[in-house]
Design an enzyme around this catalytic site. Structure first.
Site, short mmCIF file in Angstrom:
data_model
loop_
_atom_site.label_atom_id
_atom_site.label_comp_id
_atom_site.label_asym_id
_atom_site.label_seq_id
_atom_site.Cartn_x
_atom_site.Cartn_y
_atom_site.Cartn_z
N GLY A 13 0.83 -1.21 0.00
CA GLY A 13 0.00 0.00 0.00
C GLY A 13 0.86 1.25 0.00
CG ASP A 63 -4.71 -7.67 -5.87
OD1 ASP A 63 -4.73 -7.64 -4.62
OD2 ASP A 63 -5.73 -7.79 -6.56
CG ASN A 90 0.03 0.89 4.83
OD1 ASN A 90 -0.49 1.52 5.75
ND2 ASN A 90 -0.03 1.30 3.55
CB SER A 142 -8.19 0.48 12.02
OG SER A 142 -9.11 1.51 12.37
CE1 TYR A 155 -10.18 -0.38 7.08
CE2 TYR A 155 -10.98 0.47 9.18
CZ TYR A 155 -10.00 0.42 8.20
OH TYR A 155 -8.86 1.18 8.33
CB ALA A 157 -14.67 -8.47 10.66
CE LYS A 159 -7.39 -2.01 8.57
NZ LYS A 159 -6.07 -2.13 7.93
CB ILE A 188 -4.12 8.91 9.57
CG1 ILE A 188 -3.82 8.10 10.84
CG2 ILE A 188 -2.84 9.50 8.97
CD1 ILE A 188 -3.17 8.84 11.98
P1 NDP Z 1 -5.22 4.96 1.30
O1 NDP Z 1 -6.56 4.61 0.75
O2 NDP Z 1 -4.74 6.34 1.16
O3 NDP Z 1 -4.13 3.97 0.69
C1 NDP Z 1 -4.35 2.59 0.65
C2 NDP Z 1 -3.15 1.93 0.00
O4 NDP Z 1 -3.41 0.52 -0.08
C3 NDP Z 1 -2.90 2.41 -1.40
O5 NDP Z 1 -1.52 2.55 -1.60
C4 NDP Z 1 -3.45 1.28 -2.27
O6 NDP Z 1 -2.71 1.22 -3.48
C5 NDP Z 1 -3.12 0.08 -1.39
N1 NDP Z 1 -3.94 -1.08 -1.73
C6 NDP Z 1 -5.29 -1.22 -1.65
N2 NDP Z 1 -5.65 -2.43 -2.08
C7 NDP Z 1 -4.51 -3.08 -2.43
C8 NDP Z 1 -4.24 -4.37 -2.95
N3 NDP Z 1 -5.23 -5.25 -3.18
N4 NDP Z 1 -2.96 -4.70 -3.21
C9 NDP Z 1 -1.96 -3.83 -2.98
N5 NDP Z 1 -2.15 -2.59 -2.48
C10 NDP Z 1 -3.42 -2.23 -2.22
O7 NDP Z 1 -5.25 4.53 2.83
P2 NDP Z 1 -4.39 5.02 4.08
O8 NDP Z 1 -3.03 5.36 3.69
O9 NDP Z 1 -5.21 5.97 4.84
O10 NDP Z 1 -4.39 3.68 4.94
C11 NDP Z 1 -3.30 2.80 5.02
C12 NDP Z 1 -3.62 1.74 6.04
O11 NDP Z 1 -3.91 2.35 7.29
C13 NDP Z 1 -4.84 0.89 5.69
O12 NDP Z 1 -4.63 -0.44 6.08
C14 NDP Z 1 -5.94 1.52 6.54
O13 NDP Z 1 -6.96 0.61 6.83
C15 NDP Z 1 -5.16 1.92 7.77
N6 NDP Z 1 -5.79 2.96 8.56
C16 NDP Z 1 -5.97 4.22 8.05
C17 NDP Z 1 -6.58 5.20 8.81
C18 NDP Z 1 -6.81 6.58 8.34
O14 NDP Z 1 -7.44 7.36 9.07
N7 NDP Z 1 -6.34 6.97 7.18
C19 NDP Z 1 -7.07 4.88 10.17
C20 NDP Z 1 -6.82 3.54 10.60
C21 NDP Z 1 -6.20 2.61 9.81
P3 NDP Z 1 -3.29 0.78 -4.90
O15 NDP Z 1 -4.71 1.29 -4.97
O16 NDP Z 1 -2.35 1.42 -5.85
O17 NDP Z 1 -3.20 -0.71 -4.93
#
Ligand code: NDP
Length: 248
Positions: A13, A63, A90, A142, A155, A157, A159, A188
């Site tokens: 991510g 992915d 992440n 989370s 979500y 479940a 986490k 965040i």
């Molecule tokens: P974003 O939506 O900004 O980014 C999510 C990232 O995950 C992207 O880089 C996306 O890249 C990647 N991603 C999603 N699906 C896949 C997949 N199948 N394979 C590979 N990469 C994937 O989210 P955040 O940065 O805010 O969140 C990051 C983490 O922190 C997550 O796990 C989220 O649940 C957790 N979190 C965030 C909070 C917040 O307030 N922002 C609060 C609590 C937890 P791409 O689409 O290019 O694949």
């Protein structure tokens, strides 16, 4: 800042938000970062930026919900660099809906990426980490996995599952120099949270003791610590980085 020189680190991510910032800050701490996400152009651009600044980054589009592809990515990293020191799971998505209206697809997509993706990653990472007698697994969960949240049963479940899975793995590999921990972010400021309704944002802010929204850097700094040699006696834990939200 803790020293991560030459630590081979996979960050999933990494194309935006928290993952992108973790990649930058790990690279600044000396780590050699492998940036994983589905958006090839974004991780190419990120890697170029890190390498331009004198860091070490390699983009690897993948992915994480595709077990074969994710395992292949990890094996390629181990073949190329000779080891894997740190895995940061992440990558995460939301597909919010009240439970009574939630479609199977919304449930499955969230569990596949958030929970099964981390399972695939850890399963492939543990063998090379055991060989290396060193490993750091950092799973981004989370506070919703600790408290629940209406509209996010899928979500929450995923986490909460991540926390239980991390504790189990910590017990399995603790004697091998490998630690497994979670970071539980609160609210965040990233693309994931940009579309929250204004009244919900105000309500959330009122309940954060430090009185502000978190930044991706707040999560990245906790991750650097957990990845460091100095954190070797911490395992199976969930570090909440939420400005005090869960105590309120
Ligand atoms: P974003 O939506 O900004 O980014 C999510 C990232 O995950 C992207 O880089 C996306 O890249 C990647 N991603 C999603 N699906 C896949 C997949 N199948 N394979 C590979 N990469 C994937 O989210 P955040 O940065 O805010 O969140 C990051 C983490 O922190 C997550 O796990 C989220 O649940 C957790 N979190 C965030 C909070 C917040 O307030 N922002 C609060 C609590 C937890 P791409 O689409 O290019 O694949």
């Amino acid at each position: 800042m803790f020293d991560l020189t030459n630590k081979i680190t996979i960050i999933t991510g990494a194309s935006q938000g928290i993952g992108r910032t973790i990649a930058h800050i790990f690279a600044e701490s000396g780590a050699n970062v492998i940036c994983v996400a589905r958006s090839e152009s974004k991780i190419n651009e990120l890697s170029l930026k890190i390498n331009d600044k004198g860091g070490h980054a390699t983009p690897m589009p993948c992915d994480v919900g595709d077990g074969e592809a994710f395992s292949k990515t990890i094996n390629t990293v181990v073949d190329k660099f000779g080891k894997l020191d740190v895995l940061v799971n992440n990558a995460g998505i939301t597909r919010d809906s009240l439970l009574m209206r939630m479609k199977d697809q919304q449930w499955d997509e969230v569990l596949q990426t958030n929970l099964k993706g981390a399972f695939y990653g850890m399963k492939s990472a543990i063998r090379p980490m055991m060989k290396n007698k060193f490993g750091r697994i950092i799973n981004i969960t989370s506070i919703v996995g600790l408290t629940g949240n209406p509209g996010q049963a899928n979500y929450a479940a995923s986490k909460a599952g991540l926390i239980g899975m991390t504790q189990s793995i910590a017990k399995e590999v603790g004697t091998r120099g490998i630690t497994a921990n979670c970071i539980a972010p609160g609210w965040i400021d990233t693309e994931m949270t940009v579309d929250l309704q204004e009244d919900l944002k105000k309500d959330l802010l009122d309940r954060i003791p430090v009185g502000k929204i978190g930044r991706p850097e707040d999560i990245a700094h906790a991750a650097v610590f957990l990845a460091s040699d100095e954190a070797s006696y911490i395992t199976g834990q969930t570090i909440t980085v939420d400005g005090g939200r869960v105590i309120n």
